[in-house]
Scaffold this motif. Structure first.
Motif, PDB file in Angstrom:
ATOM      1  N   THR A 151       0.865  -1.182   0.000  1.00 34.13           N
ATOM      2  CA  THR A 151       0.000   0.000   0.000  1.00 34.13           C
ATOM      3  C   THR A 151       0.900   1.229   0.000  1.00 34.13           C
ATOM      4  N   ILE A 152       0.613   2.170  -0.891  1.00 42.81           N
ATOM      5  CA  ILE A 152       1.423   3.379  -1.034  1.00 42.81           C
ATOM      6  C   ILE A 152       0.595   4.589  -0.612  1.00 42.81           C
ATOM      7  N   ALA A 153       1.051   5.305   0.417  1.00 40.77           N
ATOM      8  CA  ALA A 153       0.397   6.563   0.778  1.00 40.77           C
ATOM      9  C   ALA A 153       0.716   7.582  -0.306  1.00 40.77           C
ATOM     10  N   THR A 154      -0.312   8.284  -0.780  1.00 39.50           N
ATOM     11  CA  THR A 154      -0.119   9.207  -1.893  1.00 39.50           C
ATOM     12  C   THR A 154      -0.617  10.600  -1.548  1.00 39.50           C
ATOM     13  N   ASN A 155       0.158  11.565  -1.966  1.00 36.86           N
ATOM     14  CA  ASN A 155      -0.194  12.959  -1.798  1.00 36.86           C
ATOM     15  C   ASN A 155      -0.913  13.420  -3.071  1.00 36.86           C
ATOM     16  N   ILE A 182      -6.743  18.524 -13.439  1.00 36.35           N
ATOM     17  CA  ILE A 182      -5.894  17.341 -13.554  1.00 36.35           C
ATOM     18  C   ILE A 182      -5.448  16.918 -12.150  1.00 36.35           C
ATOM     19  N   LYS A 183      -5.724  15.675 -11.819  1.00 38.83           N
ATOM     20  CA  LYS A 183      -5.389  15.153 -10.500  1.00 38.83           C
ATOM     21  C   LYS A 183      -4.199  14.207 -10.624  1.00 38.83           C
ATOM     22  N   LYS A 184      -3.171  14.454  -9.813  1.00 39.86           N
ATOM     23  CA  LYS A 184      -1.992  13.585  -9.797  1.00 39.86           C
ATOM     24  C   LYS A 184      -1.815  12.997  -8.405  1.00 39.86           C
ATOM     25  N   TYR A 185      -1.324  11.767  -8.375  1.00 37.21           N
ATOM     26  CA  TYR A 185      -1.075  11.073  -7.117  1.00 37.21           C
ATOM     27  C   TYR A 185       0.429  10.895  -6.954  1.00 37.21           C
ATOM     28  N   ASN A 186       0.997  11.652  -6.052  1.00 31.78           N
ATOM     29  CA  ASN A 186       2.445  11.609  -5.847  1.00 31.78           C
ATOM     30  C   ASN A 186       2.809  10.700  -4.677  1.00 31.78           C
ATOM     31  N   ASN A 187       3.908   9.985  -4.829  1.00 28.61           N
ATOM     32  CA  ASN A 187       4.403   9.114  -3.775  1.00 28.61           C
ATOM     33  C   ASN A 187       4.749   9.947  -2.536  1.00 28.61           C
ATOM     34  N   ALA A 188       4.169   9.582  -1.379  1.00 27.73           N
ATOM     35  CA  ALA A 188       4.378  10.346  -0.146  1.00 27.73           C
ATOM     36  C   ALA A 188       5.501   9.777   0.715  1.00 27.73           C
ATOM     37  N   GLY A 189       6.150   8.702   0.264  1.00 31.31           N
ATOM     38  CA  GLY A 189       7.272   8.149   1.028  1.00 31.31           C
ATOM     39  C   GLY A 189       6.865   7.348   2.248  1.00 31.31           C
ATOM     40  N   VAL A 190       5.613   6.843   2.252  1.00 33.76           N
ATOM     41  CA  VAL A 190       5.114   5.996   3.335  1.00 33.76           C
ATOM     42  C   VAL A 190       4.425   4.788   2.697  1.00 33.76           C
ATOM     43  N   TYR A 191       4.759   3.584   3.177  1.00 33.85           N
ATOM     44  CA  TYR A 191       4.229   2.370   2.573  1.00 33.85           C
ATOM     45  C   TYR A 191       3.890   1.352   3.661  1.00 33.85           C
ATOM     46  N   VAL A 192       3.036   0.387   3.280  1.00 30.11           N
ATOM     47  CA  VAL A 192       2.879  -0.828   4.075  1.00 30.11           C
ATOM     48  C   VAL A 192       3.180  -2.000   3.153  1.00 30.11           C
TER      49      VAL A 192
END
Length: 253
Positions: A151-155, A182-192
């Motif tokens: 799971t990737i937390a996204t900003n 336009i909606k973008k999902y950026n990697n927030a550097g937090v994962y499970v």
């Protein structure tokens, strides 16, 4: 849970979450990077030890997780690692357990996970420079309910186009949107991560998160996002060191 006006908006109880004493989540904090964007600060200080509001970034990250009940930490180290190890030690000062994943050479953003010898069934991975009000219990609850491999937390970043946009096939117009958002999902550097995905990471081999995720997708494993609506900042450049959160959780300079 109350809003900024003190109005009750929701109620949570620990029994709402599927984690329990027999399934404690370990945490891996990635702190081995060179911190090149913070040069010359990181020439003599590892990024994890750069101070933000009077405390090293890594201590802020760890304290946030401790408040959610996490006690077992692994920290990947490489660049100026002795300064991190000397400061945090075994974790006893913070009433936690800390082990170190010592990279003999830079292993990329997730390559150090190949050094893990023992880890919980599911575990959190977080970059050492992430400052956020994310509810980590909600994150792991979502991870378990969605049965994700990762799971990737996204900003979420929304921008509005300055122009009308056409969607076409050949020369034929299929649709016309006026200044779409336009909606973008950026990697927030937090994962499970599920422990089972570690079999795809070789020991002492450089591996970056984008390559790893694409590998999992190619193998048809489930990777999901967890949209992050809370405040979030990754202290990657010097100007961001001046950003703080006010008492209501909003950013201020």
């Amino acid at each position: 849970i109350v809003n900024n006006f003190g109005k009750l908006i929701d109620v949570y109880h620990l029994r709402d979450y599927s984690t329990n004493n027999s399934d404690i989540y370990d945490v891996v904090v990635m702190a081995g990077g060179m911190g090149k964007r913070l040069l010359p600060i990181t020439k003599k200080i590892p990024k994890a030890m750069v101070r933000f509001n009077g405390k090293p970034l890594i201590e802020i990250v760890i304290n946030k997780l401790v408040r959610f009940g996490f006690l077992n930490f692994y920290i990947s180290v490489n660049h100026l690692k002795k300064k991190i190890i000397d400061y945090l030690g075994s974790g006893s000062r913070l009433n936690i357990n800390i082990s170190y994943l010592e990279e003999k050479k830079p292993l990329g953003t997730v390559g150090s996970l190949g050094l893990l010898k023992k880890i919980s069934r599911n575990f959190i991975v977080i970059n050492c420079d992430v400052i956020t009000n994310l509810n980590f219990l909600e994150l792991i609850k979502f991870h378990e309910q969605s049965n994700s491999a990762v799971t990737i937390a996204t900003n979420i970043v929304e921008t509005q186009s300055n122009f009308g946009e056409l969607r076409i096939k050949g020369n034929k117009v299929l649709s016309f949107d006026e200044k779409p958002i336009i909606k973008k999902y950026n990697n927030a550097g937090v994962y499970v991560f599920k422990k089972s995905v570690l079999k795809f990471i070789s020991k002492n081999t450089k591996l970056d998160i984008n390559t790893f995720i694409n590998l999992l997708l190619k193998k048809r494993l489930s990777v999901n996002i967890f949209p992050l609506y809370e405040n979030w900042s990754a202290i990657g450049i010097k100007s961001e060191l001046k950003i703080t959160f006010n008492k209501k959780g909003k950013k201020k300079a």
